[in-house]
Structure formats: C-alpha cells, structure tokens
Scaffold this motif. Structure first.
Motif, PDB file in Angstrom:
ATOM      1  N   ALA A   1       0.719  24.091  41.223  1.00  0.00           N
ATOM      2  CA  ALA A   1       0.723  24.406  42.656  1.00  0.00           C
ATOM      3  C   ALA A   1      -0.745  24.673  43.092  1.00  0.00           C
ATOM      4  N   LEU A   2      -0.727  24.695  44.399  1.00  0.00           N
ATOM      5  CA  LEU A   2      -2.281  24.819  45.120  1.00  0.00           C
ATOM      6  C   LEU A   2      -1.988  26.300  45.561  1.00  0.00           C
ATOM      7  N   ILE A   3      -2.964  27.093  45.012  1.00  0.00           N
ATOM      8  CA  ILE A   3      -2.944  28.542  45.198  1.00  0.00           C
ATOM      9  C   ILE A   3      -4.170  28.943  45.923  1.00  0.00           C
ATOM     10  N   LEU A   4      -4.046  30.062  46.801  1.00  0.00           N
ATOM     11  CA  LEU A   4      -4.974  30.475  47.673  1.00  0.00           C
ATOM     12  C   LEU A   4      -5.809  31.456  46.842  1.00  0.00           C
ATOM     13  N   ASP A   5      -7.102  31.360  47.078  1.00  0.00           N
ATOM     14  CA  ASP A   5      -8.304  32.464  46.524  1.00  0.00           C
ATOM     15  C   ASP A   5      -8.888  32.843  47.981  1.00  0.00           C
ATOM     16  N   ALA A   6      -8.190  34.167  48.250  1.00  0.00           N
ATOM     17  CA  ALA A   6      -8.654  34.642  49.589  1.00  0.00           C
ATOM     18  C   ALA A   6     -10.140  35.103  49.826  1.00  0.00           C
ATOM     19  N   SER A   7     -10.614  35.638  48.444  1.00  0.00           N
ATOM     20  CA  SER A   7     -11.801  36.015  48.601  1.00  0.00           C
ATOM     21  C   SER A   7     -13.133  35.043  48.637  1.00  0.00           C
ATOM     22  N   ARG A   8     -12.725  33.758  48.136  1.00  0.00           N
ATOM     23  CA  ARG A   8     -13.775  32.721  48.142  1.00  0.00           C
ATOM     24  C   ARG A   8     -13.222  31.710  49.216  1.00  0.00           C
ATOM     25  N   HIS A   9     -11.906  32.156  50.152  1.00  0.00           N
ATOM     26  CA  HIS A   9     -11.819  31.063  51.245  1.00  0.00           C
ATOM     27  C   HIS A   9     -11.483  29.686  50.807  1.00  0.00           C
ATOM     28  N   THR A  10     -10.842  29.606  49.758  1.00  0.00           N
ATOM     29  CA  THR A  10     -10.641  28.192  49.030  1.00  0.00           C
ATOM     30  C   THR A  10      -9.507  28.200  48.698  1.00  0.00           C
ATOM     31  N   ALA A  11      -8.673  27.119  47.761  1.00  0.00           N
ATOM     32  CA  ALA A  11      -7.624  27.147  47.054  1.00  0.00           C
ATOM     33  C   ALA A  11      -7.810  26.032  46.051  1.00  0.00           C
ATOM     34  N   SER A  12      -7.159  26.279  44.884  1.00  0.00           N
ATOM     35  CA  SER A  12      -7.138  25.378  43.450  1.00  0.00           C
ATOM     36  C   SER A  12      -6.080  25.302  42.987  1.00  0.00           C
ATOM     37  N   VAL A  13      -5.769  24.251  42.309  1.00  0.00           N
ATOM     38  CA  VAL A  13      -4.524  23.654  41.640  1.00  0.00           C
ATOM     39  C   VAL A  13      -4.492  24.647  40.216  1.00  0.00           C
ATOM     40  N   GLN A  14      -3.532  25.432  40.259  1.00  0.00           N
ATOM     41  CA  GLN A  14      -3.038  26.388  39.012  1.00  0.00           C
ATOM     42  C   GLN A  14      -1.602  26.140  38.258  1.00  0.00           C
ATOM     43  N   ASP A  15      -1.578  26.670  37.152  1.00  0.00           N
ATOM     44  CA  ASP A  15      -0.187  26.581  36.675  1.00  0.00           C
ATOM     45  C   ASP A  15       0.439  28.016  36.916  1.00  0.00           C
ATOM     46  N   VAL A  16       1.702  27.993  37.474  1.00  0.00           N
ATOM     47  CA  VAL A  16       2.538  28.939  38.099  1.00  0.00           C
ATOM     48  C   VAL A  16       3.994  28.863  37.552  1.00  0.00           C
ATOM     49  N   SER A  17       4.818  30.044  37.573  1.00  0.00           N
ATOM     50  CA  SER A  17       6.059  29.841  37.022  1.00  0.00           C
ATOM     51  C   SER A  17       6.967  28.816  37.998  1.00  0.00           C
ATOM     52  N   TYR A  18       8.037  28.359  37.624  1.00  0.00           N
ATOM     53  CA  TYR A  18       9.090  27.591  38.453  1.00  0.00           C
ATOM     54  C   TYR A  18       9.590  28.679  39.362  1.00  0.00           C
ATOM     55  N   PRO A  19       9.753  28.590  40.594  1.00  0.00           N
ATOM     56  CA  PRO A  19      10.516  29.273  41.736  1.00  0.00           C
ATOM     57  C   PRO A  19      11.772  29.554  41.177  1.00  0.00           C
ATOM     58  N   GLU A  20      12.259  30.712  41.498  1.00  0.00           N
ATOM     59  CA  GLU A  20      13.889  31.265  41.231  1.00  0.00           C
ATOM     60  C   GLU A  20      14.760  30.952  42.665  1.00  0.00           C
ATOM     61  N   LEU A  21      15.932  30.153  42.203  1.00  0.00           N
ATOM     62  CA  LEU A  21      16.799  29.980  43.228  1.00  0.00           C
ATOM     63  C   LEU A  21      17.448  31.418  43.906  1.00  0.00           C
ATOM     64  N   GLY A  22      17.762  31.491  45.266  1.00  0.00           N
ATOM     65  CA  GLY A  22      18.489  32.576  45.779  1.00  0.00           C
ATOM     66  C   GLY A  22      19.666  32.098  46.486  1.00  0.00           C
ATOM     67  N   GLU A  23      20.368  33.131  46.915  1.00  0.00           N
ATOM     68  CA  GLU A  23      21.572  32.497  47.317  1.00  0.00           C
ATOM     69  C   GLU A  23      21.613  31.688  48.680  1.00  0.00           C
ATOM     70  N   GLY A  24      22.376  30.418  48.816  1.00  0.00           N
ATOM     71  CA  GLY A  24      22.161  29.692  49.702  1.00  0.00           C
ATOM     72  C   GLY A  24      20.760  28.780  49.809  1.00  0.00           C
ATOM     73  N   GLU A  25      20.169  28.726  48.523  1.00  0.00           N
ATOM     74  CA  GLU A  25      18.797  27.893  48.421  1.00  0.00           C
ATOM     75  C   GLU A  25      18.864  26.561  47.682  1.00  0.00           C
ATOM     76  N   LEU A  26      18.207  25.909  47.859  1.00  0.00           N
ATOM     77  CA  LEU A  26      18.080  24.474  47.187  1.00  0.00           C
ATOM     78  C   LEU A  26      16.625  24.417  46.328  1.00  0.00           C
ATOM     79  N   LEU A  27      16.740  24.118  45.137  1.00  0.00           N
ATOM     80  CA  LEU A  27      15.492  23.620  44.251  1.00  0.00           C
ATOM     81  C   LEU A  27      15.256  22.295  44.585  1.00  0.00           C
ATOM     82  N   VAL A  28      14.015  21.840  45.188  1.00  0.00           N
ATOM     83  CA  VAL A  28      13.565  20.692  45.423  1.00  0.00           C
ATOM     84  C   VAL A  28      12.277  20.255  44.734  1.00  0.00           C
ATOM     85  N   LYS A  29      12.381  19.105  44.000  1.00  0.00           N
ATOM     86  CA  LYS A  29      11.361  18.404  42.957  1.00  0.00           C
ATOM     87  C   LYS A  29      10.590  17.582  44.300  1.00  0.00           C
ATOM     88  N   VAL A  30       9.191  18.232  44.675  1.00  0.00           N
ATOM     89  CA  VAL A  30       8.393  17.716  45.600  1.00  0.00           C
ATOM     90  C   VAL A  30       7.940  16.240  45.347  1.00  0.00           C
TER      91      VAL A  30
END
Length: 387
Positions: free
Chosen positions: A3-32
């Motif tokens: 995912a593309l993750i914000l680095d607020a202190s450096r005013h930029t963003a970079s691609v990082q490895d993160v956990s998969y999002p968890e589904l909540g009620e009434g939601e979909l998991l979408v492969k982008v």
C-alpha cells in the motif's frame, strides 16, 4: 499486501508492506486492479492533514474478493466494481484506496459494465459523484434517478447553465449529468463552458454537446460568456474555484441564479469578499455518511448525502449512459504514483505542476485522468479477468 503509506513528517508517501484490511458488517473486500489520481490525493501528501501511517488515495476499481455476509444481494464475489475512499485527506482515521486490497461499504460501489475497462472505471467514482452532488444535490436540477427527494422543473422554459473548467475531470461529468437532467425533465438547457481551444472539439461532441465555448485564457472571456446569455445564467458551476474565478463566475448569474463551487472559502484557494451570489460548497466526502475533519471544517454526518451517493452509484450500476473521462495510463504501478503522478498534479494550485520532464507520460495534464494499474505487474485487468 502493498500500500502507499503517508509519511507526514517528510511530506511524502512510500510503498510499504501492511496487513490486509478486515471486513466489517455490510462491507466488501476488493482486489484493486487500477487507481485514478485526484488533486486532493497529492495535496494532502504535500500538506498533510493525517498522521503518518495512513493509506493514501481515493479512486479505485477492481474485483470483489469477499463479502462480509450473505445479506448483500447486490454484489457477489468476482463482480467488477469501482468506488472511492477518503485516504489521507482528513485528520481523522479513514481508509485509503492506493493498495492491493481495500475494504469499502457495499452500497458505495457500482458495478462496472463489461464494455468498460477497470482502468476507465477507476476514474469515475469521486469526480462523477462530485459533479452529481453539485448538479442535483446542491443546485437542485431534477435527477434521472430516484434518491428520496422529488425535484421538478418549475416550468418548461429553457435553462441556461455555465461551467467554468469544462474540460476538468469534474466538468466533463457535470455536462453529461446536466444533459441527462434535461432529458429526464423534458426541458431544454443552453450549456456554455470555458476551456482551452484544443479541447473545443471534444466538448462540442456527444456526450457533452456544448452550445458555445469560450477560451478562458483570452482577455475579455467574461464578456464573451455573458454574450451567450441575455440576462445572466440560471446556474453556474465553477470547477476550478481558484483566485478570481469564483467572483467572475458569480457575476454571470441572473437575479435568483445559483452557483456551486469545488473548493471551500476556508481552504483559501479563492478570493473572499462580497459576491453577487453566495456560492454553494459541499465536500464530496459527505457521501461517505460519516463525520470527517477536512481542511478547517467538520463535515457532519449527512444521511441525505449518503442516500444520494448510494442512489447515484445504483444508477451507474444499472447501465446509465455516463462516459468515463479520458485516461492517461501511467507506468510503474504504486511505486511511481508519488515521483511521477503527484509531480504532475502538483501540491496545490493549477500553476504548481511539473512541466519540465521529457518522458512521454510526463507531459502536462489536459482533460484526462492519471491512472495506474496495481495488479499483476500492470497487465490489462480485463485480460486478467478473462483468463
């Protein structure tokens, strides 16, 4: 996942490895499969509102990978869908779209028809909803779909509508929706817009069908626009809302005319002061139906705005004849969004955009959306789905 993750202190963003999002009620998991860039995505990386660690990005398109429960009959696993999230565009926690997988409410996506690529579909959701909110929800033109509020033309006389920024991403959708409104209400609309002359052929053709166009870069463009309306316009939509444009556009309205804008007074993008007509502003994020801290204001929970957004996306799912904006397919996937895409978008105004690089995909933006493929190393998403 990546995912593309914000680095607020450096005013930029970079691609990082993160956990998969968890589904909540009434939601979909979408492969982008594809994402489209909007100016707010770059703006709030260069001028962060959010804390470090937020996923950046708004517009996405992909395939449904999972549903939270069986009570969502409108969408099934494998369906091609598109939608938008808020990303790092608020100071409270909101999910973002520039990732390999996203979770979103099932009623805030629309099914992509087989005739539309996911790359094209990724450029629709945020800008088309912004235009729909302005034309139907704020200005009150009759909508070609039912969203719980009955709007009707007060008489059969022709309407005049002016759009400043006709070739902008929002402006292209606004013209189409105005035409659909006129057809639904059996009413004639005289549509006038501003754009660069290079975009006149596109805007004169269907589905936009402008009655007259004026080059905004010419001296005296305001007088030229005024010549196309006898006593001022019924409606106006300033799709740029920078510097003097709000004042100039408001001065083109007749008594009782109404005007919508895309930037708030609090944001400081346009010149404040007494105006002939008070412009109507509302953030697209209202459609998410949650309280959002945005710029210097609080966007409150609005059940009406959420219902409108869901109804609009159902209309798109039904095969509504809305043409996606032209797209520029950018190389490099997630890794190149910041160094290439955000450089083209700039950190704020239209003037703050990269114009010096020589690569073919880095030419200045004009009447198109920047789109990145996320899946499978960038192979065409429709080819993927057919295999």
């Amino acid at each position: 996942m990546k995912a593309l993750i914000l680095d607020a202190s450096r005013h930029t963003a970079s691609v990082q490895d993160v956990s998969y999002p968890e589904l909540g009620e009434g939601e979909l998991l979408v492969k982008v499969h594809a994402v489209a860039l909007n100016p707010v995505d770059a703006l709030y990386v260069y001028h962060p509102l959010a804390r470090t660690g937020r996923t950046v990005g708004s517009d996405f398109a992909g395939t449904v990978a999972a549903v939270s429960d069986s009570g969502i009959p409108s969408v099934q696993v494998g369906d091609r869908v598109a939608g938008f999230l808020q990303g790092a565009c608020s100071s409270n926690e909101r999910p973002g779209a520039f990732a390999e997988y996203v979770v979103c409410p099932a009623d805030l996506v629309w099914r992509v028809p087989s005739s539309t690529t996911l790359e094209d579909a990724s450029a629709v959701s945020l800008c088309a909803l912004t235009a729909a909110q302005a034309v139907f929800f704020r200005l009150g033109l009759p909508a070609p779909f039912d969203w719980g509020r009955s709007e009707a033309a007060d008489d059969a006389r022709p309407l005049s509508f002016f759009i400043y920024g006709a070739s902008s991403s929002v402006g292209l959708y606004a013209a189409q929706l105005i035409r659909h409104s006129a057809e639904a209400a059996s009413r004639t609309v005289h549509l006038i817009g501003t754009a660069s002359k290079a975009r006149f052929p596109l805007l004169q053709a269907e589905p936009y069908s402008y009655d007259a166009l004026v080059d905004y870069r010419e001296r005296g463009w305001v007088q030229q626009v005024r010549s196309h309306s006898n006593d001022g316009f019924n409606y106006a939509f300033d799709c740029i809302s920078e510097g003097p444009t709000v004042r100039q556009v408001s001065g083109l309205l007749r008594d009782g005319g109404r005007m919508a804008i895309v930037r708030s007074r609090e944001g400081g993008a346009w010149e404040d002061g007494d105006l002939p007509v008070e412009p109507i502003y509302g953030a697209v994020w209202e459609g998410l139906g949650a309280e959002i801290l945005y710029q210097n204001l609080v966007v409150p929970v609005s059940e009406d705005a959420r219902r409108f957004a869901a109804s609009f996306y159902r209309w798109l799912s039904s095969g509504a004849p809305v043409t996606p904006n032209p797209v520029r397919l950018m190389p490099g996937g997630l890794d190149k969004i910041v160094p290439d895409g955000f450089a083209l978008l700039g950190s704020g105004s239209m003037e703050d955009r990269q114009r010096r690089r020589t690569e073919a995909w880095m030419k200045p933006i004009s009447g198109e959306k920047l789109v990145y493929r996320i899946d499978e190393g960038g192979r065409d998403s429709q080819d993927q789905d057919s295999k």
